[in-house]
Write an enzyme that holds these catalytic residues in place. Sequence first.
Site, mmCIF file in Angstrom:
data_model
loop_
_atom_site.group_PDB
_atom_site.id
_atom_site.type_symbol
_atom_site.label_atom_id
_atom_site.label_comp_id
_atom_site.label_asym_id
_atom_site.label_seq_id
_atom_site.Cartn_x
_atom_site.Cartn_y
_atom_site.Cartn_z
ATOM 1 N N HIS A 214 -3.278 0.319 -3.359
ATOM 2 C CA HIS A 214 -4.243 0.730 -2.330
ATOM 3 C C HIS A 214 -4.881 -0.505 -1.698
ATOM 4 O O HIS A 214 -4.921 -1.572 -2.315
ATOM 5 C CB HIS A 214 -5.352 1.571 -2.976
ATOM 6 C CG HIS A 214 -4.832 2.747 -3.735
ATOM 7 N ND1 HIS A 214 -4.725 3.992 -3.191
ATOM 8 C CD2 HIS A 214 -4.358 2.854 -5.005
ATOM 9 C CE1 HIS A 214 -4.231 4.829 -4.083
ATOM 10 N NE2 HIS A 214 -4.001 4.167 -5.205
ATOM 11 N N ASN B 270 -5.901 8.923 5.433
ATOM 12 C CA ASN B 270 -5.869 7.789 6.363
ATOM 13 C C ASN B 270 -5.889 8.302 7.802
ATOM 14 O O ASN B 270 -6.572 7.740 8.662
ATOM 15 C CB ASN B 270 -4.597 6.933 6.183
ATOM 16 C CG ASN B 270 -4.552 6.150 4.891
ATOM 17 O OD1 ASN B 270 -3.471 5.918 4.336
ATOM 18 N ND2 ASN B 270 -5.706 5.723 4.393
ATOM 19 N N ARG C 101 0.862 -1.183 0.000
ATOM 20 C CA ARG C 101 0.000 0.000 0.000
ATOM 21 C C ARG C 101 0.895 1.228 0.000
ATOM 22 O O ARG C 101 2.073 1.151 0.388
ATOM 23 C CB ARG C 101 -0.877 0.034 1.257
ATOM 24 C CG ARG C 101 -2.016 -0.948 1.200
ATOM 25 C CD ARG C 101 -2.816 -0.928 2.490
ATOM 26 N NE ARG C 101 -3.606 0.288 2.674
ATOM 27 C CZ ARG C 101 -4.378 0.517 3.728
ATOM 28 N NH1 ARG C 101 -4.453 -0.383 4.699
ATOM 29 N NH2 ARG C 101 -5.076 1.622 3.822
ATOM 30 N N HIS C 102 0.356 2.360 -0.397
ATOM 31 C CA HIS C 102 1.060 3.629 -0.247
ATOM 32 C C HIS C 102 1.317 3.869 1.235
ATOM 33 O O HIS C 102 0.643 3.288 2.098
ATOM 34 C CB HIS C 102 0.213 4.765 -0.838
ATOM 35 C CG HIS C 102 -1.161 4.794 -0.269
ATOM 36 N ND1 HIS C 102 -1.452 5.355 0.959
ATOM 37 C CD2 HIS C 102 -2.328 4.280 -0.719
ATOM 38 C CE1 HIS C 102 -2.729 5.207 1.221
ATOM 39 N NE2 HIS C 102 -3.294 4.548 0.223
ATOM 40 N N ARG D 216 -0.712 9.592 -3.767
ATOM 41 C CA ARG D 216 -0.112 8.896 -2.634
ATOM 42 C C ARG D 216 0.739 7.689 -3.042
ATOM 43 O O ARG D 216 1.695 7.350 -2.357
ATOM 44 C CB ARG D 216 -1.183 8.520 -1.598
ATOM 45 C CG ARG D 216 -2.391 7.748 -2.097
ATOM 46 C CD ARG D 216 -3.478 7.794 -1.017
ATOM 47 N NE ARG D 216 -4.669 6.995 -1.278
ATOM 48 C CZ ARG D 216 -5.727 7.403 -1.977
ATOM 49 N NH1 ARG D 216 -5.708 8.590 -2.562
ATOM 50 N NH2 ARG D 216 -6.786 6.632 -2.114
ATOM 51 N N GLU E 169 -7.623 3.430 -6.344
ATOM 52 C CA GLU E 169 -8.471 2.834 -5.310
ATOM 53 C C GLU E 169 -9.938 2.757 -5.744
ATOM 54 O O GLU E 169 -10.386 3.531 -6.605
ATOM 55 C CB GLU E 169 -8.321 3.645 -4.009
ATOM 56 C CG GLU E 169 -9.080 3.096 -2.796
ATOM 57 C CD GLU E 169 -8.772 1.645 -2.437
ATOM 58 O OE1 GLU E 169 -8.925 0.762 -3.300
ATOM 59 O OE2 GLU E 169 -8.412 1.397 -1.273
#
Length: 218
Positions: A170, A15, A8-9, A74, A104
């Site tokens: 993502h 987040n 994931r980023h 991201r 995403e």
Amino acid sequence: PRTIYLSRHGQSQYNVLGKIGGDSQLSESGEQYAKELAKFVHTEILGLDEDGNFKDPENRVVPHARLFTSSLRRTQLTARHIVHHKCDDGWIVMRPRICSSLSEIHAGAFDGFTYKEIEEKAPEEFKRRSDDKLGYRYPRGESYLDVIARLDPIIHEVERQRDPILIVGHQGILRIIYAYFVGDTRENAPFVSIPLNTVIKLTPRTYSCDVERFSLNK
Ligand code: F6P
């Protein structure tokens, strides 16, 4: 391919706020992860030593390792330290391939909401998603089934590659890719755990897939 690495980023500003979707930048912790991930790629995937030189110059992976990101900021920010790296041989350049199909799951009308806000403002939508996470489509957005369909071409492309691949993606996207390679069902896919700060290494075998997880938390 021999190996597929999924990450994931790094933690994004959304987040931190618990908001879904958007195109926010990285938090400070996310920036830190981007640096850790670059170190991981250089040592684990490219086979560089701590000084950034090839451990085994006769057998260099570069420039064959492939790097994929989504078109959201991201993931590109997370990959940016991997891209240029100075070593004795000169500059290593792993140019990311930016794929909008890796972006995403699109939350449509609820983009930028927290789950709590969705539950308060649209309880019937919230319930519909809880009842059927795979099939639920966000208003003017996507469902996991839509995501499965849009990822199909890229998954097949990844499958055909012979070089190691790192996908910086993502949560929702990586759940589908992971489930595909480990042979999990579509029904389970939306619930696969894909934590932040973790690289998942998949090694497909003839009838199975080895899974290793590297936590890059400091
Ligand atoms: O919360 C981060 C995120 O990537 C959101 O942008 C996305 O909507 C969500 O995860 C997907 O996870 P879930 O399907 O569990 O809501």
